[in-house]
Design a protein around this motif. Structure first.
Motif, PDB file in Angstrom:
ATOM      1  N   LYS B  49       0.830  -1.197   0.000  1.00 53.56           N
ATOM      2  CA  LYS B  49       0.000   0.000   0.000  1.00 53.56           C
ATOM      3  C   LYS B  49       0.865   1.246   0.000  1.00 53.56           C
ATOM      4  CE  LYS B  49      -0.417   0.344   5.063  1.00 53.56           C
ATOM      5  NZ  LYS B  49       0.294  -0.871   5.469  1.00 53.56           N
ATOM      6  N   TYR B  50       0.301   2.322  -0.539  1.00 57.57           N
ATOM      7  CA  TYR B  50       0.878   3.658  -0.417  1.00 57.57           C
ATOM      8  C   TYR B  50      -0.097   4.510   0.384  1.00 57.57           C
ATOM      9  CZ  TYR B  50       2.211   8.407  -1.300  1.00 57.57           C
ATOM     10  OH  TYR B  50       2.566   9.723  -1.113  1.00 57.57           O
ATOM     11  N   ILE B  51       0.424   5.068   1.482  1.00 59.09           N
ATOM     12  CA  ILE B  51      -0.394   5.967   2.299  1.00 59.09           C
ATOM     13  C   ILE B  51       0.198   7.373   2.234  1.00 59.09           C
ATOM     14  CG2 ILE B  51      -1.326   6.428   4.589  1.00 59.09           C
ATOM     15  CD1 ILE B  51      -2.447   3.932   3.245  1.00 59.09           C
ATOM     16  N   THR B  52       1.466   7.467   2.538  1.00 61.05           N
ATOM     17  CA  THR B  52       2.169   8.738   2.498  1.00 61.05           C
ATOM     18  C   THR B  52       3.659   8.437   2.534  1.00 61.05           C
ATOM     19  OG1 THR B  52       2.346  10.918   3.523  1.00 61.05           O
ATOM     20  CG2 THR B  52       2.228   9.039   5.010  1.00 61.05           C
ATOM     21  N   GLY B  53       4.476   9.458   2.310  1.00 64.22           N
ATOM     22  CA  GLY B  53       5.920   9.258   2.449  1.00 64.22           C
ATOM     23  C   GLY B  53       6.588   8.884   1.145  1.00 64.22           C
ATOM     24  N   ASP B  54       7.552   7.990   1.221  1.00 61.68           N
ATOM     25  CA  ASP B  54       8.376   7.598   0.082  1.00 61.68           C
ATOM     26  C   ASP B  54       7.500   7.086  -1.056  1.00 61.68           C
ATOM     27  OD1 ASP B  54      11.436   5.608  -0.160  1.00 61.68           O
ATOM     28  OD2 ASP B  54      10.349   6.816  -1.626  1.00 61.68           O
ATOM     29  N   ASN B  55       7.772   7.591  -2.265  1.00 60.90           N
ATOM     30  CA  ASN B  55       6.954   7.198  -3.415  1.00 60.90           C
ATOM     31  C   ASN B  55       7.165   5.746  -3.824  1.00 60.90           C
ATOM     32  OD1 ASN B  55       5.860   9.717  -3.514  1.00 60.90           O
ATOM     33  ND2 ASN B  55       7.143  10.435  -5.197  1.00 60.90           N
ATOM     34  N   LEU B  56       8.290   5.165  -3.466  1.00 58.32           N
ATOM     35  CA  LEU B  56       8.562   3.766  -3.792  1.00 58.32           C
ATOM     36  C   LEU B  56       8.194   2.918  -2.580  1.00 58.32           C
ATOM     37  CD1 LEU B  56       9.651   1.802  -5.903  1.00 58.32           C
ATOM     38  CD2 LEU B  56      11.902   2.035  -4.812  1.00 58.32           C
ATOM     39  N   VAL B  57       7.222   2.045  -2.804  1.00 60.70           N
ATOM     40  CA  VAL B  57       6.717   1.216  -1.720  1.00 60.70           C
ATOM     41  C   VAL B  57       7.130  -0.230  -1.959  1.00 60.70           C
ATOM     42  CG1 VAL B  57       4.638   0.407  -0.564  1.00 60.70           C
ATOM     43  CG2 VAL B  57       4.724   2.735  -1.448  1.00 60.70           C
ATOM     44  N   LYS B  58       7.650  -0.872  -0.949  1.00 58.02           N
ATOM     45  CA  LYS B  58       8.033  -2.284  -1.074  1.00 58.02           C
ATOM     46  C   LYS B  58       7.004  -3.138  -0.346  1.00 58.02           C
ATOM     47  CE  LYS B  58      12.953  -1.406  -1.621  1.00 58.02           C
ATOM     48  NZ  LYS B  58      12.948  -1.719  -3.056  1.00 58.02           N
ATOM     49  N   GLY B  59       6.684  -4.291  -0.954  1.00 57.78           N
ATOM     50  CA  GLY B  59       5.661  -5.141  -0.373  1.00 57.78           C
ATOM     51  C   GLY B  59       6.095  -6.585  -0.296  1.00 57.78           C
ATOM     52  N   GLY B  62       8.620  -9.711  -2.896  1.00 55.46           N
ATOM     53  CA  GLY B  62       9.565  -9.000  -3.754  1.00 55.46           C
ATOM     54  C   GLY B  62       8.939  -7.956  -4.655  1.00 55.46           C
ATOM     55  N   PHE B  63       7.662  -7.682  -4.480  1.00 56.37           N
ATOM     56  CA  PHE B  63       6.986  -6.674  -5.294  1.00 56.37           C
ATOM     57  C   PHE B  63       7.221  -5.272  -4.735  1.00 56.37           C
ATOM     58  CE2 PHE B  63       4.582  -8.800  -8.527  1.00 56.37           C
ATOM     59  CZ  PHE B  63       4.438 -10.100  -8.060  1.00 56.37           C
ATOM     60  N   GLU B  64       7.170  -4.309  -5.617  1.00 60.07           N
ATOM     61  CA  GLU B  64       7.228  -2.905  -5.230  1.00 60.07           C
ATOM     62  C   GLU B  64       6.351  -2.106  -6.166  1.00 60.07           C
ATOM     63  OE1 GLU B  64      11.451  -2.337  -5.454  1.00 60.07           O
ATOM     64  OE2 GLU B  64      11.360  -1.686  -7.539  1.00 60.07           O
ATOM     65  N   ALA B  65       6.009  -0.910  -5.758  1.00 59.60           N
ATOM     66  CA  ALA B  65       5.178  -0.048  -6.601  1.00 59.60           C
ATOM     67  C   ALA B  65       5.629   1.383  -6.407  1.00 59.60           C
ATOM     68  CB  ALA B  65       3.700  -0.202  -6.258  1.00 59.60           C
ATOM     69  N   GLU B  66       5.507   2.156  -7.477  1.00 56.93           N
ATOM     70  CA  GLU B  66       5.933   3.543  -7.418  1.00 56.93           C
ATOM     71  C   GLU B  66       4.744   4.467  -7.595  1.00 56.93           C
ATOM     72  OE1 GLU B  66       9.124   4.595  -9.994  1.00 56.93           O
ATOM     73  OE2 GLU B  66       9.477   6.480  -8.938  1.00 56.93           O
ATOM     74  N   PHE B  67       4.536   5.320  -6.636  1.00 55.74           N
ATOM     75  CA  PHE B  67       3.475   6.310  -6.693  1.00 55.74           C
ATOM     76  C   PHE B  67       3.982   7.515  -7.480  1.00 55.74           C
ATOM     77  CE2 PHE B  67       0.064   8.972  -5.792  1.00 55.74           C
ATOM     78  CZ  PHE B  67       0.442  10.113  -5.092  1.00 55.74           C
ATOM     79  N   ASN B  68       3.258   7.878  -8.529  1.00 55.84           N
ATOM     80  CA  ASN B  68       3.617   9.039  -9.336  1.00 55.84           C
ATOM     81  C   ASN B  68       2.409   9.971  -9.358  1.00 55.84           C
ATOM     82  OD1 ASN B  68       4.030  10.868 -11.532  1.00 55.84           O
ATOM     83  ND2 ASN B  68       5.616   9.510 -12.303  1.00 55.84           N
ATOM     84  N   LYS B  69       2.489  11.031  -8.575  1.00 59.92           N
ATOM     85  CA  LYS B  69       1.329  11.909  -8.425  1.00 59.92           C
ATOM     86  C   LYS B  69       1.005  12.648  -9.716  1.00 59.92           C
ATOM     87  CE  LYS B  69      -0.722  15.253  -5.276  1.00 59.92           C
ATOM     88  NZ  LYS B  69      -0.555  16.008  -4.024  1.00 59.92           N
ATOM     89  N   SER B  70       2.034  13.098 -10.437  1.00 60.63           N
ATOM     90  CA  SER B  70       1.786  13.883 -11.647  1.00 60.63           C
ATOM     91  C   SER B  70       1.140  13.042 -12.743  1.00 60.63           C
ATOM     92  CB  SER B  70       3.090  14.505 -12.149  1.00 60.63           C
ATOM     93  OG  SER B  70       3.993  13.487 -12.521  1.00 60.63           O
ATOM     94  N   GLN B  71       1.487  11.775 -12.790  1.00 62.02           N
ATOM     95  CA  GLN B  71       0.893  10.883 -13.791  1.00 62.02           C
ATOM     96  C   GLN B  71      -0.279  10.089 -13.224  1.00 62.02           C
ATOM     97  OE1 GLN B  71       3.903   8.474 -15.669  1.00 62.02           O
ATOM     98  NE2 GLN B  71       5.139  10.233 -16.262  1.00 62.02           N
TER      99      GLN B  71
END
Lengths: 110, 115
Positions: B49-59, B62-71
């Motif tokens: 999950k992404y709640i706040t903070g670092d845009n790169l979230v590790k889960g 071995g999965f990760e996701a990147e939050f990109n607010k502009s896109q």
């Protein structure tokens, strides 16, 4: 700690029959949800309960009723099943940030 | 109203290659974003999950996701895919300030990892 449990796992109904899907959670969560999953449509919210004694409609509530029997249990009832209600049904409970899902009930209405 | 788009019905990747599953969202205000995985005949399992903070979230796994607010995107990634990663993946969003805490799910993306 069983998490979220659902019964039954499979069910076949004839059009017009009624049934209740049972859901229970042992994580002491306040909020519980019922979803249906159909191919290509993701999960759609049927009803939810933010706390014991309260229920609210979701995206697709028609043809369904719910009961929040107590904090643990949240049941979904089909009073008169229709073929359009053929689906996989998932119950979930949640913390503020994460939902925990049950294993699902596969329902076929002929 | 909030919405989630997963533009790919299926992603095919060879084992050992990088895996990306795309997700874009629309929501009022700041989003809470989630990825779930569903293995055959199973319920959904939380990945990250992404709640706040670092845009790169590790889960998990071995999965990760990147939050990109502009896109308005939250793509799921794994550097080296395994055959056991073959499953159905769902992206979900809800506003950070929302009564009822209702999640909206994308339509799902099937991942097939070939040996």
């Amino acid at each position: 700690n069983a998490g979220v449990t659902q019964t039954p796992k499979f069910q076949v109904l004839k059009t017009g029959q009624s049934m209740t899907l049972q859901c229970a959670q042992d994580m002491n969560h306040n909020s519980m949800y019922w979803y249906r999953q159909d191919p290509g449509m993701g999960l759609r919210l049927i009803y939810y309960s933010a706390s014991e004694g309260t229920t609210d409609k979701g995206e697709v509530p028609n043809g369904y009723n719910v009961s929040r029997l107590n904090k643990r249990e949240f049941s979904l009832r089909l009073e008169s099943a229709a073929p359009s209600q053929t689906s996989v049904y998932f119950c979930a409970s949640k913390t503020p940030y994460e939902q925990y899902f049950g294993p699902g009930t596969r329902l076929t209405v002929t | 109203a909030q919405s989630v788009a997963q533009p790919e019905d299926q992603v095919n990747v060879a084992e050992g290659n990088p895996l990306t599953v795309k997700c874009t969202y629309s929501v009022s205000g700041n989003p809470y974003l989630f990825w779930y995985v569903q293995y055959p005949n199973r319920g959904l399992q939380f990945l990250l999950k992404y709640i706040t903070g670092d845009n790169l979230v590790k889960g998990s796994y071995g999965f990760e996701a990147e939050f990109n607010k502009s896109q308005t995107s939250f793509h799921l990634k794994k550097p080296s895919a395994l055959v056991s990663d073959s499953a159905l993946y769902f992206c979900a969003v809800r506003p950070s300030k929302a009564a009822g805490n209702k999640l909206t799910f994308g339509g799902g993306t099937r991942v097939l990892v070939k040996p």
